[in-house]
Write a protein that holds these residues in place. Structure first.
Motif, mmCIF file in Angstrom:
data_model
loop_
_atom_site.group_PDB
_atom_site.id
_atom_site.type_symbol
_atom_site.label_atom_id
_atom_site.label_comp_id
_atom_site.label_asym_id
_atom_site.label_seq_id
_atom_site.Cartn_x
_atom_site.Cartn_y
_atom_site.Cartn_z
ATOM 1 N N VAL A 1 5.074 -4.507 9.070
ATOM 2 C CA VAL A 1 5.740 -5.714 8.556
ATOM 3 C C VAL A 1 7.036 -5.284 7.870
ATOM 4 O O VAL A 1 7.055 -4.338 7.078
ATOM 5 C CB VAL A 1 4.847 -6.490 7.568
ATOM 6 N N GLY B 1 4.873 1.202 4.833
ATOM 7 C CA GLY B 1 6.191 1.828 4.693
ATOM 8 C C GLY B 1 7.222 0.974 3.961
ATOM 9 O O GLY B 1 7.936 1.472 3.078
ATOM 10 N N GLU C 1 -6.802 4.486 7.985
ATOM 11 C CA GLU C 1 -6.614 5.928 7.732
ATOM 12 C C GLU C 1 -7.878 6.523 7.122
ATOM 13 O O GLU C 1 -8.251 7.653 7.437
ATOM 14 C CB GLU C 1 -5.384 6.131 6.833
ATOM 15 N N LYS D 1 0.131 4.236 -0.362
ATOM 16 C CA LYS D 1 -0.545 5.423 0.219
ATOM 17 C C LYS D 1 -0.340 6.642 -0.689
ATOM 18 O O LYS D 1 -0.281 6.492 -1.907
ATOM 19 C CB LYS D 1 -0.049 5.658 1.644
ATOM 20 N N LEU E 1 -0.251 -6.975 4.356
ATOM 21 C CA LEU E 1 -0.515 -5.682 3.724
ATOM 22 C C LEU E 1 0.573 -4.763 4.283
ATOM 23 O O LEU E 1 0.663 -4.564 5.498
ATOM 24 C CB LEU E 1 -1.918 -5.187 4.085
ATOM 25 N N VAL E 2 1.403 -4.266 3.386
ATOM 26 C CA VAL E 2 2.635 -3.588 3.799
ATOM 27 C C VAL E 2 2.568 -2.119 3.413
ATOM 28 O O VAL E 2 2.323 -1.796 2.245
ATOM 29 C CB VAL E 2 3.859 -4.246 3.098
ATOM 30 N N GLU F 1 -5.386 -5.334 10.594
ATOM 31 C CA GLU F 1 -4.376 -4.297 10.784
ATOM 32 C C GLU F 1 -4.628 -3.575 12.103
ATOM 33 O O GLU F 1 -5.426 -2.615 12.153
ATOM 34 C CB GLU F 1 -4.454 -3.274 9.645
ATOM 35 N N ASN G 1 0.875 -1.180 0.000
ATOM 36 C CA ASN G 1 0.000 0.000 0.000
ATOM 37 C C ASN G 1 0.909 1.225 0.000
ATOM 38 O O ASN G 1 1.496 1.557 1.023
ATOM 39 C CB ASN G 1 -0.890 -0.037 1.260
ATOM 40 N N ALA H 1 -0.306 -0.634 15.311
ATOM 41 C CA ALA H 1 0.908 -1.196 14.680
ATOM 42 C C ALA H 1 1.176 -0.572 13.321
ATOM 43 O O ALA H 1 2.203 -0.853 12.706
ATOM 44 C CB ALA H 1 0.754 -2.714 14.534
HETATM 45 C C1 PEP Z 1 -0.749 -0.005 6.250
HETATM 46 O O1 PEP Z 1 -0.901 1.198 6.191
HETATM 47 O O2 PEP Z 1 -1.596 -0.754 5.736
HETATM 48 C C2 PEP Z 1 0.423 -0.520 6.941
HETATM 49 C C3 PEP Z 1 0.403 -1.755 7.336
HETATM 50 O O3 PEP Z 1 1.459 0.355 7.124
HETATM 51 P P1 PEP Z 1 2.913 -0.001 7.753
HETATM 52 O O4 PEP Z 1 3.394 -1.252 7.102
HETATM 53 O O5 PEP Z 1 3.757 1.184 7.420
HETATM 54 O O6 PEP Z 1 2.704 -0.166 9.224
#
Ligand code: PEP
Length: 254
Positions: free
Chosen positions: A217, A238, A100, A14, A235-236, A170, A12, A174
């Protein structure tokens, strides 16, 4: 590691990456991940980069996702993007109900469920995000929150649609904090969610549905998280913004 359900790892991005930056990143991913067959790989760039990215990943093992879409098919909804518009770029997945958007755009479970139905109507697979806030976890409310969100956000889906839906657990505390759930915390939440899915969609369907974990993650925690029995991918946020870390997560998960 082998599981009946194929892992799905999605990035993701963003509100990051211009179209040119997105093109450069996905070109690196295409090269570095070309041999990966064990994981469904998805990238979710901003809307403005979908066109560029879709051209680069043609004939690759990388699938395209969007970060949001309208619950409406068309009409006077200024600034919105419909499922049909996403389909033009071969978008196969859409993230819905990210925390978000729940926080800043005040998206409700009811709205998320309408969007999920609209996504299915266009044969786009929704990645439906759920997760508790820190104070809710500390107040012992995690399961109550997850139950409300899962039942509300997936309301109205048929069993067939459920099988084509991904749930992303999620925990809000975290996300982007560097504080990840422990593998045990993730497994316990995922098992709880799968139990709910069994209540809603039946025992035939729930074991086939994929539940991703999201929340800080990184390559160094992916293996342990992905090896939990009910964790079917990530779901990643950053760490998906750089090829090295996103690829590291994928390689450490297989
Ligand atoms: C996200 O926004 O879906 C997310 C998991 O972000 P991060 O990996 O940066 O914590």
């Amino acid at each position: 590691m082998t599981k009946d359900r194929k892992l799905i790892i999605a990035g993701n991005w963003k509100m990051n990456k211009t179209a040119a930056e997105a093109a450069a990143l996905v070109a690196e991913l295409k090269r570095d991940l070309a041999k990966v067959k064990e994981v469904d790989i998805v990238v979710c760039p901003p809307f403005t980069a979908l066109s560029e990215v879709s051209k680069i990943i043609l004939d690759s093992n990388i699938h395209l996702g969007a970060q949001n879409m309208s619950e409406h098919a068309r009409g006077a909804y200024t600034g919105e993007i419909s499922a049909e518009m996403l389909k033009e770029f071969s978008v196969r997945y859409v993230i819905l109900g990210h925390s978000e958007r729940r926080q800043y755009q005040k998206e409700s479970d009811e709205l998320v469920s309408k969007k999920a139905q609209a996504a299915h109507a266009a044969a786009i697979k929704p990645i439906v995000c759920v997760g508790e806030k820190l104070e809710e976890r500390e107040g012992g409310l995690t399961e109550k929150i997850l139950e409300t969100q899962v039942r509300g956000s997936l309301a109205g889906l048929t069993k067939e649609q459920a099988l084509e839906t991904i749930v992303a657990y999620e925990p809000v505390w975290a996300i982007g904090t560097g504080r990840t759930a422990t593998p045990e915390q993730a497994q316990s939440a995922h098992a709880f969610i799968r139990g709910l899915l069994a209540e809603i969609f039946g025992n035939e369907v729930a074991p086939k549905m994929r539940i991703q974990y999201g929340g800080s993650v990184k390559p160094n925690n992916a293996r342990e998280l992905m090896s939990q029995p009910d964790v079917d991918g990530a779901l990643v946020g950053g760490a998906s913004l750089e090829a090295r870390s996103f690829c590291g997560i994928i390689f450490n998960s297989i």
